[in-house]
Motif scaffolding. Structure first.
Motif, PDB file in Angstrom:
ATOM      1  N   SER A  54       0.834  -1.203   0.000  1.00  0.00           N
ATOM      2  CA  SER A  54       0.000   0.000   0.000  1.00  0.00           C
ATOM      3  C   SER A  54       0.865   1.248   0.000  1.00  0.00           C
ATOM      4  N   ALA A  55       2.006   1.197   0.710  1.00  0.00           N
ATOM      5  CA  ALA A  55       2.887   2.364   0.703  1.00  0.00           C
ATOM      6  C   ALA A  55       3.398   2.628  -0.706  1.00  0.00           C
ATOM      7  N   MET A  56       3.719   1.564  -1.449  1.00  0.00           N
ATOM      8  CA  MET A  56       4.237   1.737  -2.810  1.00  0.00           C
ATOM      9  C   MET A  56       3.164   2.331  -3.714  1.00  0.00           C
ATOM     10  N   ILE A  57       1.912   1.864  -3.557  1.00  0.00           N
ATOM     11  CA  ILE A  57       0.841   2.410  -4.395  1.00  0.00           C
ATOM     12  C   ILE A  57       0.640   3.893  -4.087  1.00  0.00           C
ATOM     13  N   LEU A  58       0.686   4.239  -2.786  1.00  0.00           N
ATOM     14  CA  LEU A  58       0.567   5.653  -2.418  1.00  0.00           C
ATOM     15  C   LEU A  58       1.704   6.467  -3.015  1.00  0.00           C
ATOM     16  N   ALA A  88       7.630  10.989   3.292  1.00  0.00           N
ATOM     17  CA  ALA A  88       7.091  11.043   4.651  1.00  0.00           C
ATOM     18  C   ALA A  88       5.709  10.400   4.695  1.00  0.00           C
ATOM     19  N   LEU A  89       4.852  10.716   3.713  1.00  0.00           N
ATOM     20  CA  LEU A  89       3.497  10.168   3.744  1.00  0.00           C
ATOM     21  C   LEU A  89       3.505   8.655   3.547  1.00  0.00           C
ATOM     22  N   SER A  90       4.345   8.163   2.628  1.00  0.00           N
ATOM     23  CA  SER A  90       4.386   6.707   2.412  1.00  0.00           C
ATOM     24  C   SER A  90       4.887   5.997   3.657  1.00  0.00           C
ATOM     25  N   ALA A  91       5.898   6.591   4.330  1.00  0.00           N
ATOM     26  CA  ALA A  91       6.402   5.971   5.552  1.00  0.00           C
ATOM     27  C   ALA A  91       5.317   5.947   6.608  1.00  0.00           C
ATOM     28  N   PHE A  92       4.538   7.019   6.653  1.00  0.00           N
ATOM     29  CA  PHE A  92       3.443   7.082   7.620  1.00  0.00           C
ATOM     30  C   PHE A  92       2.456   5.948   7.372  1.00  0.00           C
ATOM     31  N   LEU A  93       2.075   5.774   6.097  1.00  0.00           N
ATOM     32  CA  LEU A  93       1.099   4.725   5.776  1.00  0.00           C
ATOM     33  C   LEU A  93       1.658   3.342   6.086  1.00  0.00           C
ATOM     34  N   ALA A  94       2.909   3.087   5.659  1.00  0.00           N
ATOM     35  CA  ALA A  94       3.499   1.762   5.879  1.00  0.00           C
ATOM     36  C   ALA A  94       3.568   1.455   7.361  1.00  0.00           C
ATOM     37  N   THR A  95       4.009   2.422   8.159  1.00  0.00           N
ATOM     38  CA  THR A  95       4.128   2.172   9.595  1.00  0.00           C
ATOM     39  C   THR A  95       2.769   1.958  10.225  1.00  0.00           C
ATOM     40  N   SER A  96       1.774   2.748   9.789  1.00  0.00           N
ATOM     41  CA  SER A  96       0.450   2.596  10.390  1.00  0.00           C
ATOM     42  C   SER A  96      -0.095   1.198  10.139  1.00  0.00           C
ATOM     43  N   ILE A  97       0.023   0.724   8.881  1.00  0.00           N
ATOM     44  CA  ILE A  97      -0.514  -0.605   8.588  1.00  0.00           C
ATOM     45  C   ILE A  97       0.275  -1.677   9.328  1.00  0.00           C
ATOM     46  N   SER A 131       8.834  -2.913   6.491  1.00  0.00           N
ATOM     47  CA  SER A 131       7.926  -2.373   5.482  1.00  0.00           C
ATOM     48  C   SER A 131       8.311  -0.962   5.052  1.00  0.00           C
ATOM     49  N   VAL A 132       9.183  -0.266   5.806  1.00  0.00           N
ATOM     50  CA  VAL A 132       9.587   1.065   5.352  1.00  0.00           C
ATOM     51  C   VAL A 132      10.839   1.003   4.478  1.00  0.00           C
ATOM     52  N   LEU A 133      11.378  -0.210   4.272  1.00  0.00           N
ATOM     53  CA  LEU A 133      12.644  -0.292   3.533  1.00  0.00           C
ATOM     54  C   LEU A 133      12.483   0.029   2.058  1.00  0.00           C
ATOM     55  N   LEU A 134      11.229   0.063   1.561  1.00  0.00           N
ATOM     56  CA  LEU A 134      11.072   0.461   0.159  1.00  0.00           C
ATOM     57  C   LEU A 134      11.407   1.932  -0.014  1.00  0.00           C
ATOM     58  N   LEU A 135      11.538   2.672   1.094  1.00  0.00           N
ATOM     59  CA  LEU A 135      11.791   4.105   1.003  1.00  0.00           C
ATOM     60  C   LEU A 135      13.245   4.451   1.272  1.00  0.00           C
ATOM     61  N   VAL A 136      14.136   3.456   1.307  1.00  0.00           N
ATOM     62  CA  VAL A 136      15.557   3.760   1.504  1.00  0.00           C
ATOM     63  C   VAL A 136      16.099   4.357   0.210  1.00  0.00           C
ATOM     64  N   PRO A 137      16.678   5.569   0.266  1.00  0.00           N
ATOM     65  CA  PRO A 137      17.206   6.154  -0.972  1.00  0.00           C
ATOM     66  C   PRO A 137      18.543   5.528  -1.361  1.00  0.00           C
ATOM     67  N   GLY A 138      18.509   4.267  -1.762  1.00  0.00           N
ATOM     68  CA  GLY A 138      19.744   3.540  -2.039  1.00  0.00           C
ATOM     69  C   GLY A 138      20.512   4.088  -3.227  1.00  0.00           C
ATOM     70  N   PHE A 139      19.801   4.375  -4.305  1.00  0.00           N
ATOM     71  CA  PHE A 139      20.484   4.859  -5.511  1.00  0.00           C
ATOM     72  C   PHE A 139      21.175   6.200  -5.269  1.00  0.00           C
TER      73      PHE A 139
END
Lengths: 259, 154
Positions: A152-156, A172-181, A201-209
């Motif tokens: 759901s965080a990715m879709i958001l 910030a918003l995606s992390a909020f959603l992922a953590t809430s779920i 579930s927040v690891l999709l938001l790591v700015p790896g690149f």
């Protein structure tokens, strides 16, 4: 071989177009510099001098005693390796004399970024984050929680990105959603260590690149670009943490296990 | 035998994030298989090195260095730039959790006041993040630093 002033202007335009595409789609500075120089020299310039910064390119083509300089702003258009591959392929074909000047310009203008089906990407990202939860020692219920949270965080994130929101807001918003779920799993005690799902579930938001590009830019001598990328990536990390901590504070899940 | 099973499980779970993030980076379809291979190769190599007692920074450096050289081979074979495979392949090794917990710790420090115990955790996590990340990028850059030295790889 002669090069009229008109031709030199055309050459400069083609060259900077290639550089602009590369920089906009997340290539590191070394690759941008090398590829533009190779394209320019293959098109007939004696040398190409360029200055790459995070959001603009200044390029001068030199032929004999003539210099032509031009600047392009490069707004970030998201990481797209397929565009980088295509520009590199055009460069190699040009060097092997398979393309002439007009064909190169034509091909560069026709390049269109290819995107994967967004729901397929969201599904794969869900599976990726649940694999991370496995690495952290989670069991099957945790696997399922992190799958749904990160999907759901990715879709958001895709929705907000399509509306051209600021990247910090998106993260910030995606992390909020992922953590809430994922904290629903903690509240209802789903699985053995449900807290793992929040971390995974927040690891999709790591700015790896950006982080990897930042360090490799500094290593290869593009220090100012590297620092700019590093600051950008750090700020993204901070905004993700902000999203996590807001959600945890609202739902009243203790932070003790994370830090 | 038990170690070997763990190794295989690790390799299996590492290709999924590599491909997932490769799709976020829009890696061309026919290159995804290399991202998957590279991802499970690098992560399982690091797992093996860590079970042999090498600290995480050193293991990450060796694994990403190996991935860098593998990337040179693939990129010369297919005429595509190296970051296309290598970055997606090392994504599973990025210390994302540590990075977030460092920042969360700093926020906690701000709201609840200074404590030695909290500061110790933040420092350890932060240093580990910094060194693992640097080891990762430095390992990937090894071929172009040591062998190519500014010449283009493709």
């Amino acid at each position: 071989m002669g090069l009229s002033h008109k031709k030199q202007i055309k050459l400069t335009r083609i060259t900077i177009k290639a550089g602009q595409i590369l920089l906009q789609h997340g290539a590191e500075s070394q690759l941008v510099e090398q590829t533009t120089q190779r394209i320019g020299i293959a098109l007939g310039a004696s040398s190409i001098e360029l200055s790459v910064s995070l959001d603009a390119i200044v390029l001068t083509s030199i032929f004999g005693s003539d210099c032509v300089t031009t600047t392009r702003r490069c707004y970030d258009r998201g990481i797209n390796m397929q565009m980088v591959c295509d520009v590199q392929r055009i460069c190699v074909m040009l060097e092997k004399k398979l393309l002439d000047t007009d064909q190169v310009s034509d091909r560069l203008n026709r390049l269109e970024p290819y995107y994967y089906n967004r729901y397929l990407v969201a599904l794969m990202i869900g599976l990726s984050c649940s694999s991370f939860s496995h690495f952290f020692g989670g069991d099957w219920p945790v696997y399922i929680t992190s799958f749904f949270a990160s999907c759901s965080a990715m879709i958001l994130r895709q929705e907000l990105a399509a509306r051209q929101h600021n990247p910090f807001v998106i993260f910030a918003l995606s992390a909020f959603l992922a953590t809430s779920i994922a904290s629903l799993g903690v509240i209802y005690d789903f699985g053995e260590k449900p807290q793992i799902a929040i971390a995974a579930s927040v690891l999709l938001l790591v700015p790896g690149f950006p982080f990897i590009n930042a360090i490799s830019d500094v290593l290869k001598g593009h220090i100012s670009t590297g620092i700019a990328r590093w600051v950008f990536a750090t700020l993204l990390t901070i905004s993700v943490s902000f999203g996590i901590i807001t959600s945890l504070a609202l739902i009243n899940v203790s932070l003790g296990w994370i830090i | 035998m038990h170690l070997f099973t763990l190794f295989l499980i690790d390799a299996w779970f590492a290709w999924i994030p590599a491909v997932g993030f490769a799709m976020v980076f829009n890696v061309p379809r026919n290159m995804l298989i290399y991202c998957a291979l590279g991802g499970s190769f690098a992560h399982s190599l690091r797992f093996l090195l860590m079970t042999m007692g090498i600290p995480i920074e050193g293991a990450t450096f060796i694994a990403s260095g190996a991935m860098g050289f593998l990337g040179v081979y693939w990129s010369r074979k297919h005429l595509v730039p190296r970051p296309v495979f290598t970055v997606a392949a090392v994504i599973p090794m990025i210390p994302g959790s540590l990075a977030f917990s460092t920042i969360l710790g700093l926020m906690e420090l701000n709201s609840s006041g200074y404590s030695v115990k909290l500061m110790a955790i933040i420092t350890e996590n932060g240093l580990s993040t910094l060194f693992t990340l640097s080891a990762l990028s430095f390992g990937l850059a090894l071929p172009s630093i040591l062998i190519y030295r500014g010449r283009p790889i493709v």
